[in-house]
Scaffold this motif. Sequence first.
Motif, mmCIF file in Angstrom:
data_model
loop_
_atom_site.group_PDB
_atom_site.id
_atom_site.type_symbol
_atom_site.label_atom_id
_atom_site.label_comp_id
_atom_site.label_asym_id
_atom_site.label_seq_id
_atom_site.Cartn_x
_atom_site.Cartn_y
_atom_site.Cartn_z
ATOM 1 N N ASP A 45 10.340 0.144 -2.314
ATOM 2 C CA ASP A 45 10.730 1.397 -1.680
ATOM 3 C C ASP A 45 10.793 1.297 -0.155
ATOM 4 O OD1 ASP A 45 10.769 2.407 -4.186
ATOM 5 O OD2 ASP A 45 8.950 3.600 -4.012
ATOM 6 N N LEU A 46 10.169 0.268 0.417
ATOM 7 C CA LEU A 46 10.148 0.125 1.870
ATOM 8 C C LEU A 46 10.267 -1.351 2.190
ATOM 9 C CD1 LEU A 46 9.722 1.624 4.583
ATOM 10 C CD2 LEU A 46 7.294 1.123 4.368
ATOM 11 N N PHE A 47 11.363 -1.741 2.806
ATOM 12 C CA PHE A 47 11.604 -3.159 3.031
ATOM 13 C C PHE A 47 10.542 -3.743 3.947
ATOM 14 C CE2 PHE A 47 15.908 -1.669 2.032
ATOM 15 C CZ PHE A 47 16.173 -2.516 0.970
ATOM 16 N N PRO A 48 9.958 -4.902 3.587
ATOM 17 C CA PRO A 48 9.041 -5.582 4.484
ATOM 18 C C PRO A 48 9.729 -5.841 5.826
ATOM 19 C CG PRO A 48 8.980 -6.573 2.307
ATOM 20 C CD PRO A 48 10.119 -5.588 2.304
ATOM 21 N N GLY A 49 8.971 -5.659 6.889
ATOM 22 C CA GLY A 49 9.553 -5.793 8.221
ATOM 23 C C GLY A 49 9.770 -4.436 8.860
ATOM 24 N N THR A 50 9.912 -3.380 8.040
ATOM 25 C CA THR A 50 10.034 -2.032 8.579
ATOM 26 C C THR A 50 8.722 -1.275 8.426
ATOM 27 O OG1 THR A 50 10.749 -1.079 6.475
ATOM 28 C CG2 THR A 50 12.455 -1.984 7.907
ATOM 29 N N GLY A 51 7.710 -1.915 7.902
ATOM 30 C CA GLY A 51 6.434 -1.258 7.688
ATOM 31 C C GLY A 51 5.294 -2.243 7.854
ATOM 32 N N VAL A 52 4.098 -1.772 7.499
ATOM 33 C CA VAL A 52 2.882 -2.566 7.618
ATOM 34 C C VAL A 52 2.304 -2.765 6.222
ATOM 35 C CG1 VAL A 52 0.606 -2.691 8.686
ATOM 36 C CG2 VAL A 52 2.465 -1.505 9.862
ATOM 37 N N PRO A 53 1.997 -4.013 5.814
ATOM 38 C CA PRO A 53 1.388 -4.225 4.496
ATOM 39 C C PRO A 53 -0.019 -3.646 4.452
ATOM 40 C CG PRO A 53 1.428 -6.281 5.743
ATOM 41 C CD PRO A 53 2.209 -5.275 6.542
ATOM 42 N N VAL A 54 -0.407 -3.154 3.276
ATOM 43 C CA VAL A 54 -1.719 -2.546 3.080
ATOM 44 C C VAL A 54 -2.458 -3.321 1.994
ATOM 45 C CG1 VAL A 54 -2.976 -0.435 2.524
ATOM 46 C CG2 VAL A 54 -0.759 -0.285 3.656
ATOM 47 N N LEU A 55 -3.663 -3.778 2.308
ATOM 48 C CA LEU A 55 -4.498 -4.510 1.351
ATOM 49 C C LEU A 55 -5.663 -3.632 0.929
ATOM 50 C CD1 LEU A 55 -4.918 -7.366 -0.010
ATOM 51 C CD2 LEU A 55 -6.593 -7.772 1.811
ATOM 52 N N THR A 56 -5.901 -3.535 -0.386
ATOM 53 C CA THR A 56 -7.028 -2.783 -0.926
ATOM 54 C C THR A 56 -7.864 -3.699 -1.800
ATOM 55 O OG1 THR A 56 -5.829 -2.072 -2.908
ATOM 56 C CG2 THR A 56 -5.636 -0.665 -0.941
ATOM 57 N N VAL A 57 -9.057 -3.241 -2.176
ATOM 58 C CA VAL A 57 -9.917 -4.040 -3.059
ATOM 59 C C VAL A 57 -9.235 -4.316 -4.399
ATOM 60 C CG1 VAL A 57 -12.082 -4.035 -4.365
ATOM 61 C CG2 VAL A 57 -12.081 -3.408 -1.952
ATOM 62 N N PRO A 58 -8.561 -3.326 -5.045
ATOM 63 C CA PRO A 58 -7.837 -3.657 -6.284
ATOM 64 C C PRO A 58 -6.792 -4.749 -6.084
ATOM 65 C CG PRO A 58 -8.086 -1.279 -6.103
ATOM 66 C CD PRO A 58 -8.571 -1.864 -4.805
ATOM 67 N N ASP A 59 -6.136 -4.785 -4.924
ATOM 68 C CA ASP A 59 -5.178 -5.855 -4.652
ATOM 69 C C ASP A 59 -5.884 -7.209 -4.629
ATOM 70 O OD1 ASP A 59 -3.053 -4.061 -4.359
ATOM 71 O OD2 ASP A 59 -3.437 -3.801 -2.220
ATOM 72 N N VAL A 60 -7.057 -7.249 -4.005
ATOM 73 C CA VAL A 60 -7.817 -8.503 -3.933
ATOM 74 C C VAL A 60 -8.178 -8.975 -5.336
ATOM 75 C CG1 VAL A 60 -9.972 -9.558 -3.148
ATOM 76 C CG2 VAL A 60 -8.717 -8.019 -1.628
ATOM 77 N N TYR A 110 -6.622 -8.192 -8.079
ATOM 78 C CA TYR A 110 -5.430 -8.455 -8.892
ATOM 79 C C TYR A 110 -4.827 -9.820 -8.582
ATOM 80 C CZ TYR A 110 -0.763 -7.804 -10.893
ATOM 81 O OH TYR A 110 0.408 -7.958 -11.607
ATOM 82 N N ASP A 111 -4.375 -10.027 -7.348
ATOM 83 C CA ASP A 111 -3.800 -11.333 -7.008
ATOM 84 C C ASP A 111 -3.978 -11.702 -5.540
ATOM 85 O OD1 ASP A 111 -2.037 -9.705 -5.696
ATOM 86 O OD2 ASP A 111 -0.263 -10.285 -6.837
ATOM 87 N N GLY A 112 -4.705 -10.881 -4.796
ATOM 88 C CA GLY A 112 -5.012 -11.210 -3.418
ATOM 89 C C GLY A 112 -3.949 -10.839 -2.419
ATOM 90 N N ARG A 113 -2.814 -10.295 -2.883
ATOM 91 C CA ARG A 113 -1.725 -9.954 -1.967
ATOM 92 C C ARG A 113 -1.669 -8.448 -1.739
ATOM 93 N NH1 ARG A 113 3.442 -12.219 -4.703
ATOM 94 N NH2 ARG A 113 2.394 -11.317 -6.493
ATOM 95 N N PRO A 114 -1.208 -8.021 -0.546
ATOM 96 C CA PRO A 114 -1.060 -6.579 -0.311
ATOM 97 C C PRO A 114 -0.162 -5.948 -1.373
ATOM 98 C CG PRO A 114 -0.817 -7.784 1.745
ATOM 99 C CD PRO A 114 -0.851 -8.817 0.647
ATOM 100 N N GLY A 115 -0.602 -4.818 -1.897
ATOM 101 C CA GLY A 115 0.138 -4.177 -2.976
ATOM 102 C C GLY A 115 1.039 -3.044 -2.539
ATOM 103 N N GLY A 116 1.079 -2.734 -1.250
ATOM 104 C CA GLY A 116 1.920 -1.638 -0.787
ATOM 105 C C GLY A 116 2.207 -1.758 0.699
ATOM 106 N N TRP A 117 3.059 -0.860 1.179
ATOM 107 C CA TRP A 117 3.461 -0.844 2.581
ATOM 108 C C TRP A 117 3.396 0.589 3.089
ATOM 109 C CZ3 TRP A 117 5.567 -5.176 5.344
ATOM 110 C CH2 TRP A 117 5.639 -6.349 4.587
#
Length: 676
Positions: free
Chosen positions: A512-527, A529-536
């Motif tokens: 929904d939001l192209f990387p580069g136009t926003g800021v990645p968000v990391l949460t504990v569930p992301d950690v 799940y697979d360690g990568r930011p799950g949203g922007w």
Amino acid sequence: MTSARAVPVTLAEIARIAGVGRAAVSNWRRRHSSFPAPVGGTEASPQFALADVETWLRAQNKIKETGGREWLWPQFEALRGRDETGLAIAAAGHRMSRGAAGSGRPVPFNLSADAEKLVRKAVELGRREGAADTYAFLLRRWLDVNVRQISATPEPLAALMAGIAVRARGTAVTGRPTTVLDPACGAGHLLAAAAMSEGLGPATLSGCEKDSTLAALAAARLEVASTASGGPGHGDVRQGDSLRADPFASARADIVLCNPPFNERDWGYEELATDPRWTYGLPPRTEPELAWVQHIAARLAPGGTAVVLLPPAVASRKAGRRIRGGLLRNGLLRAVIALPAGCAQPHSVSLQLWVLRAPDVTGTAGSYPGTGNLLLIDAAGPERETLRDSGVDWPALTAYITDALDNGAKGAGGAVAVPAIELLDDQVDLTPARHVPRAPGQDAPGLRDSWIRFGELADGVRDIGRKLAGLTLVSDETGKQRTTTVGELIRAGALTLRTGQQPTVQPAPASDLFPGTGVPVLTVPDVLYDGRPGGWLPAEAADAPSAVLAEPGDVVVVGVSRGFSAWVHQGPPMLLGPQLHALRAAPERLDPWFLAGCLRAPSNGRQAGTHASSTSRVDVRKLQVLQMPLGEQQRHSEAFRHLADFESLLNRLDILGKEIVHDLSDGLVAGRLTGR
């Protein structure tokens, strides 16, 4: 009327109004002493009066017109809350379309004087710029603002669901308009997608929604679409609770599309215990989704098709096995499709589409691809999984699912037609991944590539292992080192600690939001799940006073025992959620790799835990750090880097090894592989 001077706008909104980037607006503030002074907000995220902004932009010749959508939206947002803003937008859409597609009943908007004036402005703007575009813009901005309270079906997913239903229905009903129903329609995304589906033909669109504001927005959406297409009135959206008091109880639909509410506990279990819709069994209190499935089945006309979006647990939870078995025995459930994570909220979950088909007038149920079979499609499998940070490839996903539905196991890999009788065991587990054979990967070229990667990883493990094996074991007395704590280092000025916060708005998926136009968000569930930011989040979210941004070189610490870890952040700036901490070391006193290596020791996390359980929190200030001069820290830092690389290689080798075992086992059993 709320004056334009009282309407606050942010730097990001000024940028949209002026048609420039946010950096340009920040530059204007620095270069021009005449730029309007803030009237609210915070130092990091100031707000300005819309009227002052308009005056300044005109004086600087930086804008030519002020009647567009970007000027209008802040005035809508300044109304009294979610409902008044939403109803004002619905009223604007209703008047722009002249009520073309409504049910004919008067719409009780009951707007304030301020809202009425804005509605008139929106209607005038719609005449100049197009009603459909104007309404779509206002609705989209309203949904963006209220994303945490409202779960809307993304437009690509809505189009996919509508397309599946239209293709499955085919020409089963002729001589009259197709009837389409959404019993939990929200703002009307699925109904709008159905109206635009190729091959649908003349149709009547009906929807029900508990939330009065959403119901008004959905009705206006259909009205605007009908006016734009020049078609006759064909929509009927009503407010109500479909499970408790369905306003379409006597209706039978050719197509039902639904994204029902998930995990809803108060769905009417007690008062609906004897409801005739529960043909396949009383839905357990904890299975509201299966109540929706049976409600939908009861609303299907003979030969009708339904596509329902459901969480994956519905396919396997023990409490629902009786109902799942009934759906299979009666041939109603025709396909289960596992979608990649990120297709819709909740974005970290691989949701499923269930395709249902009612028996036609001859008593025969349509099927994929043959009567008595359930088609299982794993579009979330490893070969088809879409990385969350690159977004969902909707055209490819749609083509894959369409091919699998049309051709079953003969089409794209990852699909299998399973006889219903084979699924009617004591579990009735309909999870596609449990039944779908792995797609190509068992073939010789695929296996050769896997073995090559395995060898490369194994070589890396051996190389780093030799370096780590060279570490010298010293005696207890010689090796005893003094330690300090993170809290003491903070007090000494060697460290700063910032703790992540819950974002004020719901992060959007990368689709929904192209990387580069926003800021990645990391949460504990992301950690976990697979360690990568799950949203922007939009770039301006980083300016919020509560935002905690991890910069390259910061040490990120997970503050819960279950996922306790620490690492040096090396990517772009990243927002941290709750229970994630950013430590920034003074470079002349602490090496970040040394710090991360000390902190991540499992024994360190256990000692700093608040309770002896996997769900306990870790008190970051109590974590221990060796006391060493900077030169010695840097020598330790090299060993810690090797250790981190060693762990990463072992994890990748473990995953790849399991995939190879899976491929070899399937290949041997299928007769595609043989011993020498």
